[in-house]
Design a protein around this motif. Structure first.
Motif, PDB file in Angstrom:
ATOM      1  N   ASP A 199      -7.218  17.806  13.885  1.00  0.00           N
ATOM      2  CA  ASP A 199      -7.241  19.062  14.652  1.00  0.00           C
ATOM      3  C   ASP A 199      -5.955  19.857  14.488  1.00  0.00           C
ATOM      4  O   ASP A 199      -5.427  20.428  15.445  1.00  0.00           O
ATOM      5  N   GLY A 200      -5.426  19.884  13.279  1.00  0.00           N
ATOM      6  CA  GLY A 200      -4.235  20.673  12.983  1.00  0.00           C
ATOM      7  C   GLY A 200      -2.923  20.038  13.381  1.00  0.00           C
ATOM      8  O   GLY A 200      -1.859  20.621  13.152  1.00  0.00           O
ATOM      9  N   ALA A 201      -2.946  18.854  13.985  1.00  0.00           N
ATOM     10  CA  ALA A 201      -1.717  18.180  14.408  1.00  0.00           C
ATOM     11  C   ALA A 201      -1.424  17.000  13.490  1.00  0.00           C
ATOM     12  O   ALA A 201      -2.323  16.213  13.169  1.00  0.00           O
ATOM     13  N   VAL A 202      -0.169  16.856  13.086  1.00  0.00           N
ATOM     14  CA  VAL A 202       0.245  15.715  12.273  1.00  0.00           C
ATOM     15  C   VAL A 202       0.274  14.479  13.164  1.00  0.00           C
ATOM     16  O   VAL A 202       0.946  14.459  14.196  1.00  0.00           O
ATOM     17  N   VAL A 203      -0.491  13.458  12.769  1.00  0.00           N
ATOM     18  CA  VAL A 203      -0.594  12.226  13.561  1.00  0.00           C
ATOM     19  C   VAL A 203      -0.136  10.991  12.782  1.00  0.00           C
ATOM     20  O   VAL A 203      -0.131   9.884  13.315  1.00  0.00           O
ATOM     21  N   GLY A 204       0.252  11.184  11.525  1.00  0.00           N
ATOM     22  CA  GLY A 204       0.721  10.074  10.713  1.00  0.00           C
ATOM     23  C   GLY A 204       1.332  10.578   9.428  1.00  0.00           C
ATOM     24  O   GLY A 204       1.163  11.747   9.067  1.00  0.00           O
ATOM     25  N   PHE A 205       2.052   9.684   8.738  1.00  0.00           N
ATOM     26  CA  PHE A 205       2.657  10.065   7.460  1.00  0.00           C
ATOM     27  C   PHE A 205       2.929   8.824   6.626  1.00  0.00           C
ATOM     28  O   PHE A 205       2.984   7.704   7.147  1.00  0.00           O
ATOM     29  N   LEU A 227       6.047   1.642  -1.252  1.00  0.00           N
ATOM     30  CA  LEU A 227       5.664   2.380  -0.059  1.00  0.00           C
ATOM     31  C   LEU A 227       6.875   2.357   0.865  1.00  0.00           C
ATOM     32  O   LEU A 227       7.212   1.325   1.436  1.00  0.00           O
ATOM     33  N   HIS A 228       7.562   3.493   0.979  1.00  0.00           N
ATOM     34  CA  HIS A 228       8.777   3.553   1.796  1.00  0.00           C
ATOM     35  C   HIS A 228       8.450   3.609   3.281  1.00  0.00           C
ATOM     36  O   HIS A 228       9.087   2.941   4.082  1.00  0.00           O
ATOM     37  N   THR A 229       7.486   4.441   3.639  1.00  0.00           N
ATOM     38  CA  THR A 229       7.138   4.620   5.057  1.00  0.00           C
ATOM     39  C   THR A 229       5.635   4.757   5.214  1.00  0.00           C
ATOM     40  O   THR A 229       4.953   5.288   4.334  1.00  0.00           O
ATOM     41  N   LEU A 230       5.138   4.283   6.338  1.00  0.00           N
ATOM     42  CA  LEU A 230       3.755   4.528   6.747  1.00  0.00           C
ATOM     43  C   LEU A 230       3.723   4.338   8.265  1.00  0.00           C
ATOM     44  O   LEU A 230       3.884   3.224   8.750  1.00  0.00           O
ATOM     45  N   TYR A 231       3.571   5.444   8.964  1.00  0.00           N
ATOM     46  CA  TYR A 231       3.526   5.401  10.425  1.00  0.00           C
ATOM     47  C   TYR A 231       2.433   6.314  10.936  1.00  0.00           C
ATOM     48  O   TYR A 231       2.213   7.394  10.388  1.00  0.00           O
ATOM     49  N   VAL A 232       1.785   5.857  11.992  1.00  0.00           N
ATOM     50  CA  VAL A 232       0.752   6.626  12.684  1.00  0.00           C
ATOM     51  C   VAL A 232       1.142   6.658  14.151  1.00  0.00           C
ATOM     52  O   VAL A 232       1.621   5.652  14.697  1.00  0.00           O
ATOM     53  N   LEU A 285      -4.117   6.874   4.764  1.00  0.00           N
ATOM     54  CA  LEU A 285      -2.828   7.112   4.116  1.00  0.00           C
ATOM     55  C   LEU A 285      -2.571   6.098   3.004  1.00  0.00           C
ATOM     56  O   LEU A 285      -2.121   6.466   1.910  1.00  0.00           O
ATOM     57  N   VAL A 286      -2.887   4.824   3.251  1.00  0.00           N
ATOM     58  CA  VAL A 286      -2.747   3.813   2.196  1.00  0.00           C
ATOM     59  C   VAL A 286      -3.641   4.176   1.013  1.00  0.00           C
ATOM     60  O   VAL A 286      -3.228   4.067  -0.144  1.00  0.00           O
ATOM     61  N   GLY A 287      -4.850   4.624   1.292  1.00  0.00           N
ATOM     62  CA  GLY A 287      -5.760   5.028   0.224  1.00  0.00           C
ATOM     63  C   GLY A 287      -5.193   6.143  -0.638  1.00  0.00           C
ATOM     64  O   GLY A 287      -5.298   6.113  -1.864  1.00  0.00           O
ATOM     65  N   ARG A 288      -4.558   7.123   0.001  1.00  0.00           N
ATOM     66  CA  ARG A 288      -3.985   8.242  -0.762  1.00  0.00           C
ATOM     67  C   ARG A 288      -2.798   7.779  -1.581  1.00  0.00           C
ATOM     68  O   ARG A 288      -2.632   8.171  -2.739  1.00  0.00           O
ATOM     69  N   VAL A 289      -1.941   6.936  -1.016  1.00  0.00           N
ATOM     70  CA  VAL A 289      -0.797   6.410  -1.769  1.00  0.00           C
ATOM     71  C   VAL A 289      -1.288   5.550  -2.932  1.00  0.00           C
ATOM     72  O   VAL A 289      -0.752   5.626  -4.045  1.00  0.00           O
ATOM     73  N   THR A 290      -2.323   4.761  -2.701  1.00  0.00           N
ATOM     74  CA  THR A 290      -2.878   3.918  -3.762  1.00  0.00           C
ATOM     75  C   THR A 290      -3.445   4.784  -4.892  1.00  0.00           C
ATOM     76  O   THR A 290      -3.249   4.482  -6.075  1.00  0.00           O
ATOM     77  N   GLU A 291      -4.124   5.857  -4.531  1.00  0.00           N
ATOM     78  CA  GLU A 291      -4.641   6.793  -5.536  1.00  0.00           C
ATOM     79  C   GLU A 291      -3.483   7.378  -6.356  1.00  0.00           C
ATOM     80  O   GLU A 291      -3.555   7.462  -7.586  1.00  0.00           O
ATOM     81  N   TRP A 292      -2.422   7.784  -5.675  1.00  0.00           N
ATOM     82  CA  TRP A 292      -1.243   8.329  -6.353  1.00  0.00           C
ATOM     83  C   TRP A 292      -0.647   7.283  -7.298  1.00  0.00           C
ATOM     84  O   TRP A 292      -0.247   7.599  -8.417  1.00  0.00           O
ATOM     85  N   ALA A 293      -0.591   6.029  -6.844  1.00  0.00           N
ATOM     86  CA  ALA A 293      -0.056   4.943  -7.675  1.00  0.00           C
ATOM     87  C   ALA A 293      -0.909   4.737  -8.921  1.00  0.00           C
ATOM     88  O   ALA A 293      -0.382   4.563 -10.025  1.00  0.00           O
ATOM     89  N   ARG A 294      -2.232   4.773  -8.750  1.00  0.00           N
ATOM     90  CA  ARG A 294      -3.130   4.619  -9.906  1.00  0.00           C
ATOM     91  C   ARG A 294      -2.901   5.730 -10.921  1.00  0.00           C
ATOM     92  O   ARG A 294      -2.954   5.494 -12.132  1.00  0.00           O
ATOM     93  N   GLU A 295      -2.677   6.939 -10.436  1.00  0.00           N
ATOM     94  CA  GLU A 295      -2.419   8.076 -11.330  1.00  0.00           C
ATOM     95  C   GLU A 295      -1.188   7.827 -12.189  1.00  0.00           C
ATOM     96  O   GLU A 295      -1.069   8.377 -13.278  1.00  0.00           O
TER      97      GLU A 295
END
Length: 164
Positions: A67-73, A86-91, A104-114
């Motif tokens: 809903d437009g609010a950052v809730v994790g990174f 993976l330096h940081t992962l917080y929700v 978030l892990v899924g997106r980082v994993t996708e980036w790693a595969r790239e």
């Protein structure tokens, strides 16, 4: 509600700092002295440092929005030819259990595969039962124990890896 995962921008710095503060006190409150948490947050989540991480070409920095609010990174960097760290992962603790960390892990994993790496690695404090449970639930395997320095204090930490 599904979180939207996107690249972080400088406009996200304040929200990242707020999520980090809430998550650190919730996850580490029973393991670290409050003064240690405060010192670590001041050191690791200084707004200028967060902005530098977001703007750094070699660092992948993602935020999760609901809903437009950052809730994790999450932030990650290719530190070896075959590994992304993976330096940081917080929700935000109000959003734990909603699949945001997994996204978030899924997106980082996708980036790693790239990047053609074999694995994503991270460290989790041995006293962080919440983090250990999360990383093991999403498929990371525990490796050796090491020491991590937090605000000048040494704390036991487990190394974790996820094959990509």
């Amino acid at each position: 509600m599904t979180a939207a995962i996107r690249e972080a921008t400088d406009d996200d710095v304040e929200a990242v700092v707020e999520v980090a503060e809430a998550a650190w006190y919730a996850a580490y409150g029973g393991a670290l002295d409050p003064s240690t948490i405060a010192a670590a947050l001041a050191e690791y989540y200084d707004p200028e440092l967060v902005a530098a991480g977001i703007d750094h070409e070699a660092i992948a920095f993602y935020v999760a929005e609901v809903d437009g609010a950052v809730v994790g990174f999450a932030s990650a960097e290719q530190t070896w030819a075959d590994e992304v760290e993976l330096h940081t992962l917080y929700v935000h603790p109000d959003r734990w259990g909603e699949g945001i960390g997994s996204a978030l892990v899924g997106r980082v994993t996708e980036w790693a595969r790239e990047r053609g790496v074999d694995r994503v690695a991270c460290g989790v404090l041995a006293a962080n039962a919440i983090g250990i449970g999360f990383f093991e639930a999403v498929g990371f395997r525990r490796g050796r124990q090491a020491d991590a320095e937090i605000a000048g204090e040494l704390h036991a930490e487990y190394e974790y890896e996820l094959a990509v």
